[in-house]
Design an enzyme around this catalytic site. Structure first.
Site, PDB file in Angstrom:
ATOM      1  N   CYS A 111       9.049  -5.125   3.339  1.00 21.62           N
ATOM      2  CA  CYS A 111       8.303  -5.291   4.578  1.00 21.62           C
ATOM      3  C   CYS A 111       9.202  -5.138   5.808  1.00 21.62           C
ATOM      4  CB  CYS A 111       7.576  -6.635   4.537  1.00 21.62           C
ATOM      5  SG  CYS A 111       6.329  -6.871   5.803  1.00 21.62           S
ATOM      6  N   HIS A 112       9.385  -6.198   6.596  1.00 22.01           N
ATOM      7  CA  HIS A 112      10.241  -6.172   7.784  1.00 22.01           C
ATOM      8  C   HIS A 112      11.695  -6.531   7.441  1.00 22.01           C
ATOM      9  CE1 HIS A 112       6.279  -6.401   9.696  1.00 22.01           C
ATOM     10  NE2 HIS A 112       6.854  -5.960  10.796  1.00 22.01           N
ATOM     11  N   GLY A 113      11.984  -6.836   6.192  1.00 23.00           N
ATOM     12  CA  GLY A 113      13.333  -7.200   5.767  1.00 23.00           C
ATOM     13  C   GLY A 113      14.415  -6.206   6.142  1.00 23.00           C
ATOM     14  N   PRO A 114      14.129  -4.885   6.197  1.00 20.97           N
ATOM     15  CA  PRO A 114      15.181  -3.936   6.559  1.00 20.97           C
ATOM     16  C   PRO A 114      15.797  -4.132   7.946  1.00 20.97           C
ATOM     17  CG  PRO A 114      13.469  -2.777   5.377  1.00 20.97           C
ATOM     18  CD  PRO A 114      12.955  -4.170   5.645  1.00 20.97           C
ATOM     19  N   TRP A 115      15.159  -4.919   8.816  1.00 26.69           N
ATOM     20  CA  TRP A 115      15.807  -5.211  10.100  1.00 26.69           C
ATOM     21  C   TRP A 115      17.194  -5.799   9.876  1.00 26.69           C
ATOM     22  CZ3 TRP A 115      11.087  -7.760  12.900  1.00 26.69           C
ATOM     23  CH2 TRP A 115      10.440  -6.799  13.689  1.00 26.69           C
TER      24      TRP A 115
END
Length: 187
Positions: A111-115
């Site tokens: 999800c947004h974890g790649p930030w």
């Protein structure tokens, strides 16, 4: 499922992690024999986000200040919007994530974890699946954004969203089992 007996997996989270993106992969890892530990900048409990509202609180196993990447074989980074946005501005969290990539240890992210992966300087040259709103962020960091339920690129497995979790869990366990013993120690 592959046998992960004895594999130690850090789950790095802060308040506002998407609860299902931590709970379901953790359950799959535990069922495969891994030893999972919640690592957090919070010292006692960390609170999930359950799609549209605050979720449950979970005990922190290892406060981030005391966590050592060398004590773990792999890392899982759940998403949610609040969690990775908070982690990516904390130097200790970014250093923790970077250490796994520097050591060649397997990392799973959804999800947004790649930030946090971007902030750790580990996105460049990789193919990464994520929530669609990270497409430009990933491209600006030198990654190729992929709109697939799961993507494995070297020691990184990534997915877009909660609906992808079944495929993500299978790929994560496969990667973690193949990577056992192939990592290097980092000071």
């Amino acid at each position: 499922m592959s046998d992960l007996k004895g594999l130690k997996v850090a789950i790095l989270i802060d308040d506002g992690f998407e609860q299902v993106e931590m709970v379901d992969p953790r359950k799959a890892l535990d069922q495969a024999g891994a030893e999972t530990r919640i690592v957090s900048p919070r010292t006692e409990r960390v609170r999930g986000w359950n799609f549209t509202d605050w979720g449950d609180k979970f005990p922190v196993d290892v406060p981030l200040d005391k966590a050592r990447p060398n004590d773990f074989d792999a890392l899982h980074l759940p998403g949610g919007v609040i969690n990775p946005d908070a982690l990516r501005i904390q130097p200790k969290a970014v250093e923790f994530v970077k250490a796994f990539f520097d050591a060649g240890k397997p990392v799973s992210v959804i999800c947004h974890g790649p930030w946090t992966v971007i902030e750790a300087g580990a996105a460049r040259g990789r193919r990464i699946a994520s929530w669609p709103s990270l497409k430009t962020d990933l491209r600006n960091a030198g990654a190729e954004w992929i709109d697939q339920e799961v993507v494995t690129d070297g020691n990184l497995v990534s997915s877009r969203k909660p609906d992808d979790i079944p495929a993500f869990n299978r790929a994560m366990i496969d990667l973690f089992s193949r990577a056992r013993g192939q990592t290097r120690s980092v000071a």
